[in-house]
Structure formats: C-alpha cells, structure tokens
Design an enzyme around this catalytic site. Structure first.
Site, PDB file in Angstrom:
ATOM      1  N   HIS A   1       0.853  -1.203   0.000  1.00 15.22           N
ATOM      2  CA  HIS A   1       0.000   0.000   0.000  1.00 15.22           C
ATOM      3  C   HIS A   1       0.888   1.252   0.000  1.00 15.22           C
ATOM      4  O   HIS A   1       1.956   1.259   0.609  1.00 15.22           O
ATOM      5  CB  HIS A   1      -0.920  -0.007   1.231  1.00 15.22           C
ATOM      6  CG  HIS A   1      -1.973   1.049   1.162  1.00 15.22           C
ATOM      7  ND1 HIS A   1      -1.724   2.354   1.495  1.00 15.22           N
ATOM      8  CD2 HIS A   1      -3.265   1.003   0.769  1.00 15.22           C
ATOM      9  CE1 HIS A   1      -2.826   3.067   1.306  1.00 15.22           C
ATOM     10  NE2 HIS A   1      -3.783   2.265   0.874  1.00 15.22           N
TER      11      HIS A   1
ATOM     12  N   GLU B   1      -3.840   2.466  -7.283  1.00 12.76           N
ATOM     13  CA  GLU B   1      -4.263   3.523  -6.367  1.00 12.76           C
ATOM     14  C   GLU B   1      -3.380   4.757  -6.551  1.00 12.76           C
ATOM     15  O   GLU B   1      -2.316   4.856  -5.912  1.00 12.76           O
ATOM     16  CB  GLU B   1      -4.148   3.034  -4.923  1.00 12.76           C
ATOM     17  CG  GLU B   1      -5.080   1.903  -4.581  1.00 12.76           C
ATOM     18  CD  GLU B   1      -5.470   1.922  -3.106  1.00 12.76           C
ATOM     19  OE1 GLU B   1      -6.660   1.934  -2.817  1.00 12.76           O
ATOM     20  OE2 GLU B   1      -4.567   1.946  -2.247  1.00 12.76           O
TER      21      GLU B   1
HETATM   22  P1  PGA Z   1      -9.510   6.168   0.251  1.00 12.07           P
HETATM   23  O1  PGA Z   1      -8.321   5.128   0.493  1.00 12.07           O
HETATM   24  O2  PGA Z   1     -10.668   5.400  -0.296  1.00 12.07           O
HETATM   25  O3  PGA Z   1      -9.791   6.755   1.593  1.00 12.07           O
HETATM   26  O4  PGA Z   1      -8.999   7.180  -0.734  1.00 12.07           O
HETATM   27  C1  PGA Z   1      -8.082   4.060  -0.371  1.00 12.07           C
HETATM   28  C2  PGA Z   1      -6.843   3.330   0.064  1.00 12.07           C
HETATM   29  O5  PGA Z   1      -5.895   3.975   0.559  1.00 12.07           O
HETATM   30  O6  PGA Z   1      -6.767   2.101  -0.049  1.00 12.07           O
END
Ligand code: PGA
Length: 267
Positions: free
Chosen positions: A108, A178
């Site tokens: 992540h 992401e």
């Molecule tokens: P968010 O986070 O939906 O709050 O933007 C997603 C993540 O970090 O996995």
C-alpha cells in the site's frame, strides 16, 4: 479441498470485488465487531460481489471467529516477508493461514511511504503465494504531470514488485491501482476519473504481457482505489471497466459501504 484451492475457486467464481481497508481508523474491539457485523449482513445479500474487510491486524483474530460463509471474508493490511523468527512487531503469513485469512494488502502507498520497497513487495507476494494467501498488490504514482511520467513509475513498480513471480500466479493475485494523488487522505487531492483507471488497466496489462512474453494477459484482476464512495462506485465499476474497488475512508462508514455493495451488485 485445500485452503488455497478453495480461495482460488472463490476468486474465480466471483465477478466483482469490493475491499474495505479500515487502515488505523477503528480503535476499539466493540467498534470493529459492530462494523464487521453490519458489513457482513449487507454483503450476505449480494451474490455476485466478493467483499473483503481488512481491519487493523489486532482485530483479525476476534473477527475471524465471526466469519460465516464466503461472501464477506477478512484480509490483512500487510504481512511480513518471513514466516517465523526474531522480527519484533511483524505479522507472519503463517498466522493468517492458521486463522484461514485468505487475503492481504501488499505494498500500500502508505507503507511504501514508510520505506517499503518494491523488492520487499516482491518477497511478500512470494510469501503470500507460498501460504495460500491472495495478495492485493497496490501500485500507484504519487503525482501526475503532463509528461506521462506516471506510466514509467507504474511500470517500474510492477517490474520490481513482480520480479520472480511465475506467470501462473497472476491468476490468483489482485492488482490495485491507487494513484496517491486521488486518495481521500492526500492533501490537495484531486479526483481520478474512470477513464484514468481504464487507461491504466490497459497499460498494466501490456506491461505484464511484455514481462511474461505473452500476447495478451487474460487472467489479471484489476482494481481501482482512491476516494471511491457510494456516489462514484458505479462510474468506476460499470461495464466491468475495473473488476473491483479498494475503499479506504468510505469502508468505515457502514451505511456508505452498504450502499456501495448494493450498487456494485446491481451493475
Ligand atoms: P480512500 O483510500 O478510499 O480513503 O482514498 C483508499 C486506500 O488507501 O486504499
């Protein structure tokens, strides 16, 4: 049937993934149990959606006792790349496998920002595969410039993170794109569009195809994450442009998350 085979079949059979990453936003067991109960209840209504809840590691064990069936299961937010030994503060993949916890987020951006490298990510993916845990591997650029350099960033992350991972394993890996600039927690964040996600999906498929020397990648599950909520989840998931979503903030609000599951299952 072996645990890994079972996980794999569940993954193949289910069409869409909605994954909740609670991060460190839940800080009492009572709160964790209530949120998991509500989420599980809603998830149980939606046949075509695989719901995966990733609570803080401290709550994995008590919540594992509450899992019933396969529609709403648990994942870790991280694991360590060794199985056992003198590693203070780490979470072993064996501990997850022992409690039949079949998923873990790996790499992540919040962990990468704390120093985790793509080489670490690669070791962790290998550990997951070895122990029958399906890794939810995150990649994402921190910023977008006009020069398309974000593609280079993603290519590098994928090449390094998947170094040494056999082609056959791709079918039991979830890849989550992401973009850090679109996360709800990013200062001065801005919205990513469904088109951004779709373009990245095509690019990522091409990177993998080149890497493994195949014409086309058929078996990659591609997720999008970054400020997904009940209002925009349909835009990202419609016509199966992405196979699912990784949700942070909106996953700790049981009503919002329930709404997202409803929408996802209706698509
Ligand atoms: P968010 O986070 O939906 O709050 O933007 C997603 C993540 O970090 O996995």
């Amino acid at each position: 049937m072996g645990f890994f085979v079972l996980q794999f079949l569940c993954m193949k059979n289910s069409q869409k993934f909605v994954i909740g990453n609670w991060k460190m936003k839940i800080t009492s067991l009572a709160q964790a149990k209530k949120l998991f109960t509500d989420t599980k209840k809603e998830a149980g209504k939606h046949r075509g959606v695989q719901t995966i809840v990733c609570p803080p590691a401290f709550y994995l064990e008590p919540l594992s006792k509450m899992v019933t069936g396969h529609r709403c299961v648990l994942g870790a937010q991280n694991i360590f790349h060794e199985e056992v030994g003198a590693f203070t503060g780490e979470l072993s993949p064996l501990m997850l496998a022992d409690r039949k916890i079949g998923y873990s987020i790996i790499g992540h951006s919040e962990r990468r920002a704390m120093g985790e490298t793509s080489e670490d990510v690669s070791k962790k993916i290998r550990m997951c595969i070895k122990n029958g845990i399906i890794p939810i591997v995150c990649v994402g650029e921190t910023e977008r410039k006009d020069d398309n350099s974000h593609y280079k960033v993603i290519k590098k992350q994928i090449k390094e993170s998947f170094a040494g991972i056999p082609y056959e394993a791709l079918g039991s890996i979830l890849l989550a794109y992401e973009p850090v600039w679109a996360l709800s927690s990013t200062k001065d964040r801005h919205d990513a569009t469904p088109q951004d996600a779709e373009e990245m999906k095509l690019f990522v498929q091409k990177v993998f195809a080149d890497m493994y020397g195949v014409k086309k990648i058929e078996n990659l599950t591609f997720l999008y994450g970054g400020s997904v909520d009940a209002d925009n989840v349909a835009d990202f998931m419609k016509e199966k442009s992405v196979d699912g979503v990784l949700v942070g903030s909106a996953s700790v609000d049981s009503k919002e998350f329930a709404q997202m599951l409803k929408v996802a299952s209706s698509l």
